[in-house]
Design an enzyme around this catalytic site. Structure first.
Site, PDB file in Angstrom:
ATOM      1  N   ARG B  66       0.788  -1.066   0.043  1.00 37.73           N
ATOM      2  CA  ARG B  66       0.148   0.046   0.115  1.00 37.73           C
ATOM      3  C   ARG B  66       0.897   1.378  -0.137  1.00 37.73           C
ATOM      4  O   ARG B  66       0.633   2.271  -0.736  1.00 37.73           O
ATOM      5  CB  ARG B  66      -0.905  -0.041   1.407  1.00 37.73           C
ATOM      6  CG  ARG B  66      -1.643  -1.183   1.463  1.00 37.73           C
ATOM      7  CD  ARG B  66      -2.582  -1.379   2.857  1.00 37.73           C
ATOM      8  NE  ARG B  66      -3.254  -2.247   3.109  1.00 37.73           N
ATOM      9  CZ  ARG B  66      -3.501  -3.015   4.234  1.00 37.73           C
ATOM     10  NH1 ARG B  66      -2.639  -2.653   5.281  1.00 37.73           N
ATOM     11  NH2 ARG B  66      -4.466  -3.964   4.337  1.00 37.73           N
ATOM     12  N   LYS B 173       0.427 -19.095   6.267  1.00 39.48           N
ATOM     13  CA  LYS B 173      -0.271 -19.556   7.595  1.00 39.48           C
ATOM     14  C   LYS B 173      -0.624 -18.192   8.107  1.00 39.48           C
ATOM     15  O   LYS B 173       0.167 -17.435   8.048  1.00 39.48           O
ATOM     16  CB  LYS B 173       0.492 -20.525   8.645  1.00 39.48           C
ATOM     17  CG  LYS B 173       1.492 -19.881   9.372  1.00 39.48           C
ATOM     18  CD  LYS B 173       1.780 -20.646  10.364  1.00 39.48           C
ATOM     19  CE  LYS B 173       2.326 -19.741  11.476  1.00 39.48           C
ATOM     20  NZ  LYS B 173       2.678 -20.515  13.008  1.00 39.48           N
ATOM     21  N   ASP B 202       4.180 -24.312   4.939  1.00 44.74           N
ATOM     22  CA  ASP B 202       4.439 -24.582   6.257  1.00 44.74           C
ATOM     23  C   ASP B 202       5.746 -24.698   6.485  1.00 44.74           C
ATOM     24  O   ASP B 202       6.451 -25.475   6.108  1.00 44.74           O
ATOM     25  CB  ASP B 202       3.763 -25.818   6.871  1.00 44.74           C
ATOM     26  CG  ASP B 202       3.955 -25.925   8.357  1.00 44.74           C
ATOM     27  OD1 ASP B 202       4.975 -25.650   8.693  1.00 44.74           O
ATOM     28  OD2 ASP B 202       2.974 -26.580   8.914  1.00 44.74           O
ATOM     29  N   HIS B 203       6.523 -23.599   7.077  1.00 45.78           N
ATOM     30  CA  HIS B 203       7.869 -23.422   6.607  1.00 45.78           C
ATOM     31  C   HIS B 203       8.698 -24.665   7.699  1.00 45.78           C
ATOM     32  O   HIS B 203       9.913 -24.747   7.058  1.00 45.78           O
ATOM     33  CB  HIS B 203       8.536 -22.081   7.101  1.00 45.78           C
ATOM     34  CG  HIS B 203       8.566 -21.780   8.596  1.00 45.78           C
ATOM     35  ND1 HIS B 203       7.440 -21.384   9.236  1.00 45.78           N
ATOM     36  CD2 HIS B 203       9.496 -22.137   9.513  1.00 45.78           C
ATOM     37  CE1 HIS B 203       7.493 -21.148  10.481  1.00 45.78           C
ATOM     38  NE2 HIS B 203       8.946 -21.573  10.672  1.00 45.78           N
ATOM     39  N   LYS B 207      12.411 -27.362   6.485  1.00 47.69           N
ATOM     40  CA  LYS B 207      13.581 -27.433   7.152  1.00 47.69           C
ATOM     41  C   LYS B 207      14.417 -28.859   6.598  1.00 47.69           C
ATOM     42  O   LYS B 207      13.792 -29.855   6.631  1.00 47.69           O
ATOM     43  CB  LYS B 207      13.289 -27.206   8.703  1.00 47.69           C
ATOM     44  CG  LYS B 207      12.769 -25.916   9.300  1.00 47.69           C
ATOM     45  CD  LYS B 207      12.672 -26.062  10.448  1.00 47.69           C
ATOM     46  CE  LYS B 207      12.162 -24.950  11.039  1.00 47.69           C
ATOM     47  NZ  LYS B 207      13.069 -23.754  11.148  1.00 47.69           N
ATOM     48  N   GLU B 241       9.790 -22.455  23.145  1.00 48.80           N
ATOM     49  CA  GLU B 241      10.214 -20.863  22.792  1.00 48.80           C
ATOM     50  C   GLU B 241      10.734 -20.221  24.189  1.00 48.80           C
ATOM     51  O   GLU B 241       9.863 -20.155  24.858  1.00 48.80           O
ATOM     52  CB  GLU B 241       9.288 -19.954  21.746  1.00 48.80           C
ATOM     53  CG  GLU B 241       9.314 -20.509  20.557  1.00 48.80           C
ATOM     54  CD  GLU B 241       8.211 -19.440  19.919  1.00 48.80           C
ATOM     55  OE1 GLU B 241       8.795 -18.473  19.117  1.00 48.80           O
ATOM     56  OE2 GLU B 241       6.972 -19.724  20.109  1.00 48.80           O
ATOM     57  N   ASP B 260      -1.835 -21.643  16.441  1.00 45.45           N
ATOM     58  CA  ASP B 260      -0.321 -21.051  15.754  1.00 45.45           C
ATOM     59  C   ASP B 260       0.521 -21.912  15.537  1.00 45.45           C
ATOM     60  O   ASP B 260       1.129 -21.982  14.455  1.00 45.45           O
ATOM     61  CB  ASP B 260       0.037 -19.963  17.041  1.00 45.45           C
ATOM     62  CG  ASP B 260       1.183 -19.527  16.354  1.00 45.45           C
ATOM     63  OD1 ASP B 260       1.300 -19.044  15.275  1.00 45.45           O
ATOM     64  OD2 ASP B 260       2.295 -19.255  17.051  1.00 45.45           O
ATOM     65  N   HIS B 265       2.318 -26.770  12.341  1.00 43.80           N
ATOM     66  CA  HIS B 265       3.749 -27.234  12.229  1.00 43.80           C
ATOM     67  C   HIS B 265       3.613 -28.813  12.898  1.00 43.80           C
ATOM     68  O   HIS B 265       4.418 -29.570  12.517  1.00 43.80           O
ATOM     69  CB  HIS B 265       4.682 -26.389  13.128  1.00 43.80           C
ATOM     70  CG  HIS B 265       4.566 -25.141  12.520  1.00 43.80           C
ATOM     71  ND1 HIS B 265       4.499 -24.761  11.326  1.00 43.80           N
ATOM     72  CD2 HIS B 265       4.548 -23.757  13.094  1.00 43.80           C
ATOM     73  CE1 HIS B 265       4.643 -23.334  10.947  1.00 43.80           C
ATOM     74  NE2 HIS B 265       4.615 -22.926  12.131  1.00 43.80           N
ATOM     75  N   LYS B 365       5.428 -20.782  24.847  1.00 41.67           N
ATOM     76  CA  LYS B 365       6.105 -19.485  24.899  1.00 41.67           C
ATOM     77  C   LYS B 365       6.862 -19.384  26.329  1.00 41.67           C
ATOM     78  O   LYS B 365       6.225 -19.869  27.066  1.00 41.67           O
ATOM     79  CB  LYS B 365       5.336 -18.455  24.381  1.00 41.67           C
ATOM     80  CG  LYS B 365       5.074 -18.401  22.719  1.00 41.67           C
ATOM     81  CD  LYS B 365       4.662 -17.148  22.329  1.00 41.67           C
ATOM     82  CE  LYS B 365       4.171 -17.166  21.017  1.00 41.67           C
ATOM     83  NZ  LYS B 365       5.552 -17.282  20.338  1.00 41.67           N
TER      84      LYS B 365
END
Lengths: 341, 515
Positions: B66, B173, B202-203, B207, B241, B260, B265, B365
């Site tokens: 934008r 995602k 889906d990263h 891997k 994490e 999430d 994942h 987390k």
């Protein structure tokens, strides 16, 4: 650290115990390096140090002088340590070095085999020329024999020795020619022109191939021609003076390949000319990038930049060790131009 | 991986070369071009691919966003961020060449005129740069923007490729927030793009270590005979994490850990660990096997959620000695938030192979350590011989570390030196970083290259995504229930989650593996 030959294993163990487990030992392959060049041991030790940054191995470096009258055998153990990718670990590889002089150089297989790391493949990098009568025992456990045909004075005679060795091996020995490895980036750059299916129609239109090679690298240029010819199923028609070769495609098109010595870079240019299109790969002097273009003759679009690779022995070896070991293509290319090499 | 990608049909000059076929030239249009994902991941990934000679020179990137910006400003910004985030050092010569293929297109996502001018620009690029009418649209935007973008792409005719060309869309995602919204999104995407044009990223699947799970299982003869309920006691999958929400509170408040991380994942990792061997390595053969796993997941009805799922939210605590605020004190978080930042699940795959083997999955987390791993806990050896009481440490455990310090380890029993028969666990450990000096490509490099090559193996298929939501929905419903919803447990930041998560395993005499 100099050691007695009979105490090598004990000294290696001590090397790891003394560092208190701070360092990690890694090995994926046994890599033996054999050279008869004077002062080869320090040079090859430096090469191994570079190689082990990316390829964990147990290195066995042998400096030999079979022509000496007196027997002399000396051995050293060394560790090459590098900080790992994650940056928190010292990863170390072992190197055993041997200096062999006189008739005892015949004991080479005996020395090498007793110090191999078990269950790991065994690669033998033979620097220089193969002898007339090689000990068949040497080939007993070799998985890959690595050599550089660019340095050979008589290609056919040397190749026969390699092939004899291959026949005598207990297992399939892969032949790895660093002169072929030198061509990897050029081959990739040329191959990618023809990845899109429509571009493959151009194979039939190739009429001229021009290759510029550096002093001493005619054999490299011949291998490149052999690769194109064997993969595109061109038949050798003949050769003329001034490094000109002629081939004929399956559909009967005549293809002229001209090799020209220019500069120092092993291969500095390869141009494939078709009807209204030129596929050009340049390796400018002192650049580590290939300039790759496909354009109509006379046009100079901005080049695609691709890695050019290096002629440094350590980097050539790294490239070779990264390879998947499929050497059918090499054998076809080499056999195509064998009598010209 | 797939056999069905665009350009792999026999280029004889490719034979024996270790690198893969270069994909066809194309235009890559990134929606959300000024966003974090583009700067940190997408442009650096495209640069690295170009620098390694994996992309044809004509590949052209058009940033669509934008904010007003010129091509040069866009190039400059991307140059700065790529220098910061690229896997390999950026060389000016290579960047300058690559930057010539970067363009910026300013438009609102809902403005049809912006797409019309985009179509014209793409046609011009096709002519000038030889991109051959091939287009890859990357939706690096929030899901609420998918619909206007897809609708406008269709109206501008950009979803249809000319004969001999292709048009594909990559969707980031989260792909929906529940089954209904995922179906709706799929319907929206499919109004313009067919399933074989759609790449749901889906990263985790990009891997190296995730891909290595299939190699470990199916290229080694020693594991597969043991890979079943006869020999495996249970499996744990952990994604931990140390970070909190880090500026993503707006998104995270509506999503939570289950949506999430678990729906995508972790279920993808579970599929790779539990799937049967595919018939071949084609995209659909692999995805067929994965979807069978998701379909076989024993559904957890609302009334059983409390027994099988523990949710938690971090409270004030400390990470690495530094004070860390509680989740509800984070910026843009509702002070009464019921969003879970930790979830632990007990799952069962109702198949012949995995009958009654529990799979414990946890994600959180503000845990003490970051790391993602799969641990396969084998059954204990019979106790008849060594007259030794077996503890949890006496089980053989195969650990596949996904990140960081990617590798594989195997714990086994060994006799301690000495005259007595003392048995202790020892670990055989393989580290990628130690054995292979060369850094792996980033997940996004692999996935972008696959998408441009038409290889969908590492992307989620529609049925996989929808089945995963069908499994997740009853859990979310139970949590959203007004009548006695399962408890949201608190845990201090820097701990391994609520005590309830430990008790959850302790009930069956098991314990979480310590990372």
């Amino acid at each position: 650290m100099p050691v007695e030959i009979g105490r090598i294993d004990r000294e290696l163990k001590r090397l790891w115990v003394e560092n208190g487990g701070v360092k990690t030992r890694a090995s994926l392959v046994n890599l033996a390096v054999y050279s008869e060049a004077p002062d080869s041991l320090p040079i090859n030790t430096q090469i191994i140090s570079k190689i082990t940054e990316n390829h964990a191995c147990r290195a066995i470096v042998i400096g030999a002088n079979p022509g000496a009258k007196e027997n002399r055998v000396e051995a050293w153990v060394t560790a090459h340590c590098h900080v790992s990718q994650s940056g928190n670990k010292q990863v170390c590889c072992e190197q055993l070095s041997f200096l062999l002089e006189g008739p005892c150089t015949r004991l080479l297989p005996n020395i090498v085999f007793s110090h191999l790391d078990s269950d790991l493949p065994f690669y033998l990098w033979w620097q220089g020329e193969f002898h007339d009568s090689m000990d068949p025992q040497l080939w007993a456990w070799v998985d890959r024999v690595i050599y550089d045909s660019q340095r050979w004075s008589d290609f056919c005679a040397q190749m026969e020795r390699v092939e004899t060795a291959q026949a005598e091996g207990k297992q399939r020995i892969l032949l790895c020619d660093l002169n072929w490895t030198r061509l990897v980036q050029f081959r990739l750059a040329i191959a990618q022109f023809f990845d899109p299916a429509p571009a493959r129609a151009r194979f039939e239109e190739i009429k001229t191939v021009e290759i510029d090679f550096g002093a001493g690298y005619r054999s490299t240029a011949l291998l490149l021609s052999g690769w194109l010819a064997s993969q595109l199923k061109w038949k050798v028609e003949g050769r003329t003076r001034d490094n000109k070769l002629t081939f004929r495609s399956e559909s009967g098109t005549a293809i002229s390949v001209s090799l020209q010595e220019r500069g120092e870079t092993p291969i500095s240019r390869c141009t494939l000319k078709c009807n209204g299109m030129e596929f050009r790969v340049l390796n400018p002097e002192d650049s580590d990038l290939l300039h790759v273009t496909a354009a109509a003759p006379g046009q100079t679009p901005p080049p695609q930049l691709m890695p050019a690779g290096s002629n440094d022995p350590a980097q050539l070896m790294e490239e070779e060790l990264m390879g998947v070991g499929r050497h059918r293509v090499y054998l076809r290319a080499m056999n195509c131009v064998r009598d010209l090499l | 991986m797939s056999k069905t990608s665009d350009t792999q049909k026999a280029n004889p000059l490719r034979e024996g070369l270790a690198t893969r076929t270069v994909p066809q030239a194309c235009s890559v249009v990134i929606f959300g071009a000024t966003g974090d994902l583009t700067m940190r991941k997408l442009i650096p990934a495209l640069y690295n691919l170009a620098a390694d000679g994996e992309l044809p020179p004509a590949v052209t990137v058009i940033g669509f966003a934008r904010r007003p910006k010129t091509d040069d400003e866009f190039r400059k910004e991307q140059g700065e961020s790529t220098r910061k985030f690229s896997r390999q050092t950026v060389r000016d010569e290579v960047w300058n060449s690559f930057a010539q293929a970067l363009f910026y297109h300013q438009s609102e996502f809902h403005d049809a005129a912006g797409y019309k001018s985009l179509a014209e620009r793409l046609d011009k690029i096709d002519q000038e740069r030889g991109t051959g009418g091939n287009r890859l649209f990357y939706l690096a935007v929030a899901p609420d923007q998918f619909e206007p973008i897809i609708k406008n792409l269709k109206e501008a005719g950009l979803n249809k490729a000319r004969e001999g060309s292709w048009a594909r869309v990559i969707v980031e995602k989260p792909f929906g927030t529940d089954l209904a919204s995922a179906r709706e999104l799929n319907a929206v995407v499919h109004t313009a793009f067919a399933e074989d044009q759609t790449y749901r990223i889906d990263h985790f699947l990009g891997k190296e270590t995730a891909q290595n799970i299939l190699v470990l299982r199916f290229a080694n003869a020693i594991f597969e005979p043991l890979w079943n309920s006869h020999y495996i006691d249970h499996v744990q999958i952990t994604a931990a994490e140390t970070l909190g929400v880090e500026g993503r509170a707006g998104y995270y408040e509506g999503a939570g850990a289950l949506r999430d991380m678990v729906q995508n994942h972790l279920l993808q990792l579970l599929c790779l660990v539990t799937m049967e061997a595919p018939t071949d390595l084609s995209a659909d053969a692999i995805r067929d096997e994965k979807v069978k796993v998701v379909r076989s997941l024993r559904r957890i009805p609302c009334e059983k959620v409390a027994e099988n799922v523990i949710r938690g939210q971090y409270a004030e605590g400390a990470i690495n000695g530094q004070a860390a605020p509680g989740y509800r004190a984070e910026k843009n978080v509702n002070p009464n938030s019921q969003t879970e930042t930790f979830v632990a699940l007990r799952l069962f795959v109702d198949s012949w192979r995995w009958a009654n083997v529990p799979f414990f999955v946890r994600v959180g987390k503000r845990l003490p350590k970051s790391g993602t791993e799969i641990s396969v806990h084998f059954k204990k050896a019979p106790q008849v011989l060594f007259n030794k009481e077996m503890s949890a440490l006496d089980q053989n455990v195969l650990v596949i570390r996904i990140q960081p310090d990617e590798g594989i380890s195997l714990r086994m029993q060994a006799k301690m030196p000495g005259t007595s028969f003392r048995i202790e666990p020892v670990k055989m450990d393989f580290h990628y970083g130690t054995s292979f000096g060369k850094a792996s490509p980033e997940a996004y490099e692999r996935l972008l290259l696959d998408a441009t090559s038409g290889d969908a193996t590492l992307f989620a298929r529609r049925d996989e995504v929808e089945e995963a939501w069908a499994f997740i929905d009853p859990i979310e419903e139970a949590w959203a229930s007004k009548e006695e919803p399962p408890k949201l447990f608190e845990y201090p930041a820097g701990s391994w989650g609520p005590d309830a998560a430990d008790e959850f395993l302790a009930r069956d005499g098991r314990a979480w593996r310590r990372l």
